[in-house]
Design an enzyme around this catalytic site. Structure first.
Site: not given
Ligand code: NI
Length: 176
Positions: A47, A52, A100-101, A142-143, A146
């Site tokens: 995701g 991000q 998480c990226l 999670h997304e 963000h």
């Molecule tokens: Ni993330």
């Protein structure tokens, strides 16, 4: 080809509330979705939310690869615009590992709702609503976080279940 630069934890955009997308079908939104899809594929992630990649808008892309699918329910890569999540509270919460990226190299066990209703618009601008369970439900929670300036460490309840991937691979799985 455009791989976007990913903002890492500490960047203020990751702590801000993102703005609604006015027109999901606008060419610049389509271009952004294409670039985000390319970026997440390159990074081998599940995701990626627009903040991000330094764009403060309410949209994310996600997929559930076969390797993470429960009951064989893999989901193709898709964009979700202006998402709204409603937990199915009677299904309860569970702990599961997340990375998480924007927080590279680390992962943690995070409590999430087991089942959620997700509504929003797809990349054609069509409204949809679906119910997701398990890993898919975790990814969209999670997304969506963000888009509200929330990173997974803010959801943690037990900081012993937080570590570097290499070390957790070696020692940590039995913690759950
Ligand atoms: Ni993330």
């Amino acid at each position: 080809m455009s791989i976007l630069k990913i903002a890492r934890m500490g960047h203020p955009l990751l702590l801000a509330r993102a703005d609604e997308v006015d027109d999901a079908t606008a060419p610049e939104i389509q271009t952004l979705i294409d670039a985000m899809t390319e970026t997440i594929t390159d990074a081998n992630g599940v995701g990626l939310a627009a903040p991000q990649v330094h764009v403060p808008l309410r949209l994310f892309v996600f997929h559930v690869p076969v390797s993470r699918a429960e009951n064989g329910k893999a989901l193709p890569m898709q964009a979700v615009i202006n998402p709204l999540i409603t937990p199915v509270e009677e299904a309860g919460k569970a702990l599961g590992w997340e990375g998480c990226l924007s927080i590279p190299g680390l992962r943690a066990a995070v409590p999430r709702w087991n089942r959620v209703r997700l509504s929003g618009q797809n990349e054609q601008g069509q409204a949809f609503e679906e119910t997701l369970s398990g890993f898919a439900a975790r990814v969209v929670q999670h997304e969506t976080d963000h888009l509200n300036g929330v990173l997974y460490p803010m959801r943690m309840e037990d900081f012993r279940l937080f570590g570097y991937n290499e070390e957790l691979d070696r020692y940590g799985q039995e913690l759950l």
